[in-house]
Design a protein around this motif. Sequence first.
Motif, PDB file in Angstrom:
ATOM      1  N   PHE A  32       0.836  -1.221   0.000  1.00  0.00           N
ATOM      2  CA  PHE A  32       0.000   0.000   0.000  1.00  0.00           C
ATOM      3  C   PHE A  32       0.865   1.263   0.000  1.00  0.00           C
ATOM      4  O   PHE A  32       2.075   1.205   0.246  1.00  0.00           O
ATOM      5  N   ASP A  33       0.207   2.390  -0.247  1.00  0.00           N
ATOM      6  CA  ASP A  33       0.887   3.694  -0.251  1.00  0.00           C
ATOM      7  C   ASP A  33       0.643   4.465   1.046  1.00  0.00           C
ATOM      8  O   ASP A  33       1.213   5.540   1.260  1.00  0.00           O
ATOM      9  N   GLY A  34      -0.232   3.940   1.883  1.00  0.00           N
ATOM     10  CA  GLY A  34      -0.512   4.520   3.199  1.00  0.00           C
ATOM     11  C   GLY A  34      -1.249   3.475   4.019  1.00  0.00           C
ATOM     12  O   GLY A  34      -1.931   2.603   3.452  1.00  0.00           O
ATOM     13  N   ILE A  35      -1.069   3.535   5.334  1.00  0.00           N
ATOM     14  CA  ILE A  35      -1.754   2.588   6.228  1.00  0.00           C
ATOM     15  C   ILE A  35      -2.503   3.415   7.276  1.00  0.00           C
ATOM     16  O   ILE A  35      -1.873   4.131   8.065  1.00  0.00           O
ATOM     17  N   ALA A  36      -3.832   3.334   7.246  1.00  0.00           N
ATOM     18  CA  ALA A  36      -4.646   4.045   8.246  1.00  0.00           C
ATOM     19  C   ALA A  36      -5.190   3.002   9.221  1.00  0.00           C
ATOM     20  O   ALA A  36      -5.622   1.922   8.800  1.00  0.00           O
ATOM     21  N   ILE A  37      -5.128   3.328  10.504  1.00  0.00           N
ATOM     22  CA  ILE A  37      -5.506   2.332  11.528  1.00  0.00           C
ATOM     23  C   ILE A  37      -6.422   2.973  12.566  1.00  0.00           C
ATOM     24  O   ILE A  37      -6.157   4.086  13.046  1.00  0.00           O
ATOM     25  N   ARG A  38      -7.486   2.261  12.947  1.00  0.00           N
ATOM     26  CA  ARG A  38      -8.292   2.613  14.126  1.00  0.00           C
ATOM     27  C   ARG A  38      -8.155   1.494  15.149  1.00  0.00           C
ATOM     28  O   ARG A  38      -8.510   0.343  14.878  1.00  0.00           O
ATOM     29  N   HIS A  39      -7.602   1.838  16.307  1.00  0.00           N
ATOM     30  CA  HIS A  39      -7.409   0.850  17.383  1.00  0.00           C
ATOM     31  C   HIS A  39      -7.536   1.613  18.704  1.00  0.00           C
ATOM     32  O   HIS A  39      -6.601   2.273  19.140  1.00  0.00           O
ATOM     33  N   VAL A  40      -8.713   1.524  19.322  1.00  0.00           N
ATOM     34  CA  VAL A  40      -8.982   2.361  20.501  1.00  0.00           C
ATOM     35  C   VAL A  40      -8.814   1.613  21.819  1.00  0.00           C
ATOM     36  O   VAL A  40      -9.085   2.189  22.882  1.00  0.00           O
TER      37      VAL A  40
END
Length: 326
Positions: free
Chosen positions: A102-110
């Motif tokens: 990928f060209d970017g990695i977005a993560i949601r981990h709360v």
Amino acid sequence: MITGLRGRDLIADLDFSKEEVETVLDVAFDLKRKRALGEPHPYLRDKVLAMLFFFSSTRTRGSFEAGMAQLGGHAAFIESRTTQISHGDTEKELGEIFGRYFDGIAIRHVDWGIGNRYLNLVAGASRVPVLNMQCDYYHPFQILADLMTIIEKKGRDLRRKKMVVSWAYAASYLKPISVPQSLILQMPRFGLDVVLAHPPEFKLMPEIMEQAQEQARKFGTGFEVVDDMEAAFKDADVVYAKSWGPLLTTTDPEEGKHIQDKYKDWITDERKMALAKEDAIYMHPLPADRNIEVTDGVIDSAQSVVYDEAENRLHVQKAVMALTMR
Ligand code: CP
């Protein structure tokens, strides 16, 4: 204008300097204008963003996915529980491997005590930008959208404007503390005098409080903490009232709920809003517990800007992706 953001991560609010945030806002306003005019803006043609979710989302998922498509690229929706991540893929492996796909990695981990660490470990192993779609400590894209909205409603000169960041009661679940923490870090840099209001058990992280005080000192703005919602609302220009869990007091959900239930009168209603300035705006990142956290009369009133906040997620995220992922 400060440029040169290519390759940068955005995990904590202060990862970008004030000048870099101003660049993001300039680009976001331009992208909002382009979308309104139907002008194509494919700055990320053939680029792909991984969107990895450990927790549910409506706005964050929708706006990142739509944003990548509008920039000419694609966003891949990936859930931890339906992948081998739930069977042991490590943060390092994920950063290495996704950094190659990928060209970017977005993560949601709360998850409390886990999320922020996870994002930083992935970032340490990744060759592409890591973007924080909300962790246990920060929600930087929400706050960029909030800042854009405040500027739209109150103008660029926010000096001597009072912003209340208040705890509010909710019954649905113990919400993360990332939104108030990100608000108190970012808003003092843009001139707002911040008043943080919460019952005693709902303190924020001491290191974040110190950083917020330091930002307020550096930018010559006010930063005050009170335990009275009504006193906080008095003469406010911006009312931002939402719930968060008493995570610094207890991480036990049942005990947390028991503490939270003591403060059912911490609701944003018409009477409390009347204490703020007549032209005050009401803000909430959503989802809200209607008629528990805020009355329908306030959230659906002319003072409410919640839909503008939600829309501006799209524009600020496109700006950051276009600046970092090119
Ligand atoms: N405000 C916000 O982050 O919304 P979601 O949880 O729906 O993404």
